[in-house]
Motif scaffolding. Structure first.
Motif, short mmCIF file in Angstrom:
data_model
loop_
_atom_site.label_atom_id
_atom_site.label_comp_id
_atom_site.label_asym_id
_atom_site.label_seq_id
_atom_site.Cartn_x
_atom_site.Cartn_y
_atom_site.Cartn_z
N MET A 1 0.85 -1.18 0.00
CA MET A 1 0.00 0.00 0.00
C MET A 1 0.88 1.23 0.00
SD MET A 1 -2.83 1.53 0.25
CE MET A 1 -3.23 3.20 0.61
N GLY A 2 0.47 2.21 -0.73
CA GLY A 2 1.20 3.45 -0.79
C GLY A 2 0.97 4.31 0.43
N ALA A 3 1.25 5.58 0.27
CA ALA A 3 1.18 6.50 1.39
C ALA A 3 -0.12 7.29 1.40
CB ALA A 3 2.37 7.44 1.33
N HIS B 1 -22.94 9.73 5.87
CA HIS B 1 -21.81 9.37 5.02
C HIS B 1 -20.54 9.79 5.75
CE1 HIS B 1 -18.84 9.82 1.76
NE2 HIS B 1 -19.42 8.73 1.33
N VAL B 2 -19.66 8.86 6.00
CA VAL B 2 -18.41 9.14 6.71
C VAL B 2 -17.24 8.82 5.78
CG1 VAL B 2 -18.33 6.85 7.79
CG2 VAL B 2 -17.07 8.73 8.82
N ALA B 3 -16.22 9.67 5.83
CA ALA B 3 -15.03 9.43 5.03
C ALA B 3 -13.81 9.94 5.79
CB ALA B 3 -15.13 10.14 3.68
N VAL B 4 -12.70 9.27 5.55
CA VAL B 4 -11.40 9.71 6.06
C VAL B 4 -10.42 9.61 4.91
CG1 VAL B 4 -9.48 9.16 7.59
CG2 VAL B 4 -11.80 9.07 8.46
N THR B 5 -9.65 10.69 4.72
CA THR B 5 -8.54 10.62 3.78
C THR B 5 -7.26 10.67 4.59
OG1 THR B 5 -8.44 13.01 3.43
CG2 THR B 5 -9.86 11.74 1.94
N TYR B 6 -6.26 9.94 4.12
CA TYR B 6 -4.98 9.84 4.82
C TYR B 6 -3.89 10.06 3.78
CZ TYR B 6 -1.09 7.63 7.32
OH TYR B 6 0.12 7.38 7.93
N ASP B 7 -3.04 11.05 4.02
CA ASP B 7 -1.99 11.39 3.05
C ASP B 7 -0.65 11.42 3.77
OD1 ASP B 7 -0.32 12.37 1.10
OD2 ASP B 7 -1.57 14.10 0.62
N GLN B 8 0.21 10.48 3.40
CA GLN B 8 1.53 10.37 4.02
C GLN B 8 2.61 10.60 2.97
OE1 GLN B 8 2.12 6.78 6.37
NE2 GLN B 8 4.33 6.97 6.12
N THR B 9 2.38 11.52 2.05
CA THR B 9 3.42 11.80 1.05
C THR B 9 4.63 12.47 1.69
OG1 THR B 9 2.21 13.79 0.42
CG2 THR B 9 1.90 11.84 -0.95
N ASN B 10 4.41 13.16 2.82
CA ASN B 10 5.51 13.65 3.65
C ASN B 10 5.84 12.50 4.60
OD1 ASN B 10 7.12 14.69 5.67
ND2 ASN B 10 5.79 16.42 6.12
N LEU B 11 7.03 11.92 4.51
CA LEU B 11 7.34 10.71 5.26
C LEU B 11 7.40 10.90 6.77
CD1 LEU B 11 10.01 9.10 2.91
CD2 LEU B 11 7.58 8.60 3.08
N ALA B 12 7.60 12.11 7.25
CA ALA B 12 7.70 12.33 8.69
C ALA B 12 6.34 12.39 9.38
CB ALA B 12 8.46 13.61 8.96
N ALA B 13 5.34 12.84 8.66
CA ALA B 13 4.01 12.98 9.25
C ALA B 13 2.97 12.74 8.16
CB ALA B 13 3.82 14.36 9.87
N ALA B 14 1.75 12.61 8.57
CA ALA B 14 0.65 12.40 7.63
C ALA B 14 -0.48 13.33 8.02
CB ALA B 14 0.20 10.94 7.68
N LEU C 1 -19.52 0.83 0.97
CA LEU C 1 -18.17 1.01 1.49
C LEU C 1 -17.18 1.04 0.33
CD1 LEU C 1 -16.16 1.00 3.91
CD2 LEU C 1 -16.24 -1.47 3.80
N ARG C 2 -16.35 2.07 0.30
CA ARG C 2 -15.35 2.19 -0.76
C ARG C 2 -13.99 2.50 -0.15
NH1 ARG C 2 -18.37 6.25 -4.77
NH2 ARG C 2 -19.60 6.75 -2.95
N VAL C 3 -12.96 1.87 -0.70
CA VAL C 3 -11.59 2.07 -0.24
C VAL C 3 -10.72 2.32 -1.47
CG1 VAL C 3 -9.65 1.05 1.01
CG2 VAL C 3 -11.99 0.46 1.66
N SER C 4 -9.85 3.30 -1.38
CA SER C 4 -8.97 3.61 -2.49
C SER C 4 -7.58 3.94 -1.97
CB SER C 4 -9.51 4.80 -3.28
OG SER C 4 -8.59 5.18 -4.29
N ASP C 5 -6.59 3.69 -2.80
CA ASP C 5 -5.22 4.06 -2.42
C ASP C 5 -4.88 5.46 -2.90
OD1 ASP C 5 -5.02 3.58 -5.12
OD2 ASP C 5 -3.35 2.17 -4.97
#
Length: 140
Positions: free
Chosen positions: A1-3, A73-86, A125-129
């Motif tokens: 899985m990516g970031a 409708h609930v959603a969470v986005t997670y972005d870890q393109t900065n390796l130190a924090a997300a 339910l939907r999940v994406s990278d």
């Protein structure tokens, strides 16, 4: 899985007390859930060697609330393109209700996804990278 990651679902909680999972995975590298009605997103930051595991970062949004007995409708986005924090954004009914700068996870794995246990129903339910933009999640 990516970031990067987006999880979204329609949720109808029948009871909101306690800690419940909407979606997680078998190796428990992440959990999207509800804690006393508030949306929670947790990530694992290391490898647990003993219980209870302390290698978790739990983020419970005080502003992302799911009412009992009502579809949301609930959603969470997670972005870890900065390796130190997300960065995690919490959405309810298409509106950004919270943003957290979170400790970077060691790995987010999309293998062997598990729905629940949740006292209620989960639909669409939907999940994406990928991290979807706010305008995309508004139309959900």
């Amino acid at each position: 899985m990516g970031a990067t990651l987006t999880i979204e679902a329609w949720v109808l909680p029948e009871a909101i007390a306690g800690k419940q999972a909407i979606l997680s995975n078998a190796d428990e590298s992440f959990v999207l859930g509800i804690v006393d009605g508030h949306v929670e997103f947790s990530t694992k930051t290391g490898t647990c060697v003993a219980e209870p595991c302390s290698d978790w970062n739990e983020y419970v949004s005080n502003r992302a609330f799911l009412p009992e007995g009502k579809w949301s409708h609930v959603a969470v986005t997670y972005d870890q393109t900065n390796l130190a924090a997300a960065t995690a954004f919490f959405y309810v009914d298409g509106v950004i209700v919270d943003k957290e700068v979170v400790q970077a996870a060691s790995l987010i794995n999309l293998d062997a996804l598990l729905v629940g246990p949740l006292s209620g129903l989960v639909h669409d339910l939907r999940v994406s990278d990928k991290v979807f933009p706010p305008w995309y999640l508004k139309g959900a």
